[in-house]
Design an enzyme around this catalytic site. Structure first.
Site, PDB file in Angstrom:
ATOM      1  CD  GLU A  42       2.119   6.361 119.818  1.00  0.00           C
ATOM      2  OE1 GLU A  42       2.719   6.625 118.761  1.00  0.00           O
ATOM      3  OE2 GLU A  42       1.706   5.224 120.099  1.00  0.00           O
ATOM      4  CG  ASP A 183       4.780   7.250 111.410  1.00  0.00           C
ATOM      5  OD1 ASP A 183       5.053   6.831 112.552  1.00  0.00           O
ATOM      6  OD2 ASP A 183       3.852   8.041 111.168  1.00  0.00           O
TER       7      ASP A 183
HETATM    8 MG    MG Z   1       0.496   9.666 108.880  1.00  0.00          MG
END
Ligand code: MG
Ligand code: ADP
Length: 392
Positions: A42, A183
């Site tokens: 993260e 992402d």
């Molecule tokens: Mg987003």
């Protein structure tokens, strides 16, 4: 607990129907791209580090029909309006609100070689079952589905790693969120039952079999429904701390530091910057360790790494929230073998690696704990690792 049927065809039908009702003609084709869950790693992406996300069985579907003129129109099940522009008006300063995601991608394709003076206009309708703002990256799902659709319709032949950069550019420059490449990479490169091990410096990606089924485990999502906002606040502040830490340590990015450098870092950096740096450095190592453990022992053995990741985010990077901490502690207490918050932080979701037979127990325990604490009711559901973006 939300039961997800996995019925892609239902979402596809809804996308076709939505397109017709908004634009009064049929869509030509459908493309879809999934949201993602980050298993571990993260805030390492913008530090040139490692991440280990996977694409999930929740998707955003784009229904598209080209136009003979230079008009672009976008609509979404998510919003009542139809946003209309001409291709000549596609510029970051003209794009606002939710349409900045799909139209930002159209603009960004121009930055990666599409000739926006010659391509055709289009009508796009977007439908999705990726929860918005839950840390499951509905934003990457919309970017990746639109990028893949326009790549085909405009005959651009850009490869998937490049389309991931297109989505990132749209999010950075048009939406104004300084997010990394993770992402979009997960959404475009994911494969069923596997995680995507991504080196965010070289952008090399490797598919790592995940093997939840064989291990008798499920990945339970606990969406706290506490909203996060990437475009403002904490996310940018953490990015700045990381950049400052790298500069003061004399490296290009925190990826270039190892756990052995932390002693020196503690003498060079102020206390807060040191803790930010320690999270990134140890988290990068945890990603590498998780990949090794998955290969050698399987996913039943990664629980401790997930737990350690959460503690590091809570105490060193300080991006957790009381709801996320409660979700993690309660899930572990009720039988999950590892749990951590996932996504950018300050809200969103936690993941709990849970023996299949204990999913109801963990779910009940988390719901009860949230009620007792006076928190809003969280949404709990199981996700599976799914294939990345494709034409439906
Ligand atoms: Mg987003
Ligand atoms: P996350 O990616 O964690 O879900 P973000 O804040 O990064 O949260 O992105 C959410 C935003 O993306 C929404 O506020 C909206 O502007 C846009 N978005 C996501 N899905 C859709 C959709 N199906 N239709 C329209 N806009 C969407």
């Amino acid at each position: 607990m939300t039961l997800f049927t996995g019925a892609n065809s239902e979402l596809n039908r809804a996308a076709h129907a939505g397109f017709e009702s908004r634009f009064h003609r049929p869509a030509h084709d459908l493309w879809s791209a999934p949201g993602r869950v980050n298993l571990i790693g993260e805030h390492t992406d913008y530090n040139d580090g490692f991440v280990l996300p996977f694409a999930i069985d929740r998707r955003t579907v784009v229904a598209l029909a080209p136009r003979p003129d230079r008009i672009v129109r976008v609509a979404s099940s998510f919003a009542g309006d139809i946003v209309e522009l001409t291709l000549d008006e596609l510029a970051p300063e003209n794009l606002h609100g939710w349409s900045a995601y799909p139209l930002g991608v159209a603009w960004a394709l121009g930055q990666f070689g599409a000739d926006l003076t010659t391509v055709s206009g289009f009508d796009i309708y977007i439908d999705s079952d990726v929860p918005v703002g839950a840390g499951l990256s509905s934003s990457a799902a919309i970017e990746s589905s639109v990028a893949l659709a326009l790549n085909e319709v405009w005959d651009l032949n850009l490869d998937r790693p490049t389309l991931a950069r297109v989505g990132q550019l749209a999010e950075n420059r048009v939406v104004g969120a300084p997010t990394g490449i993770m992402d979009q990479s997960a959404s475009l490169l994911g494969q069923i039952n596997s995680a995507v091990f991504l080196d965010c410096r070289s952008l090399e990606a490797e598919i790592i079999p995940f093997g939840l089924d064989e291990a008798g485990l499920e990945l339970l999502i606990i969406d706290t429904r506490v909203s996060h906002s990437h475009a403002t606040g904490g996310y940018s502040a953490r990015r700045q701390s990381c950049e400052a830490g790298a500069r003061l340590m004399g490296v290009k990015a925190l990826r270039d530091l190892s756990v052995d450098d932390l002693d020196r870092a503690s003498t060079v950096l102020d206390e807060e910057t040191f803790r930010r740096v320690r999270h990134i450095v140890t988290e990068n190592q945890r990603v590498l360790d998780t990949v090794q453990v998955l290969r050698e022992s399987g996913c039943a053995a990664i629980g401790d790494l997930l737990d350690a990741s959460h503690v590091s985010m809570r105490d060193d990077f300080e991006i957790s929230a009381p709801e996320l901490d409660l979700a993690v502690v309660t899930a572990r207490g009720a039988g999950a073998i590892g749990a951590r918050m996932t996504g950018g932080g300050f809200g969103g979701a936690a993941i709990a690696l849970t023996p299949t037979e204990l999913v109801p127990t963990v779910t009940t325990a988390v719901l009860a704990a949230f009620t007792l604490a006076g928190f809003a009711t969280p949404d709990l559901f199981v996700v599976h690792a799914a294939d990345g973006a494709h034409r439906e």
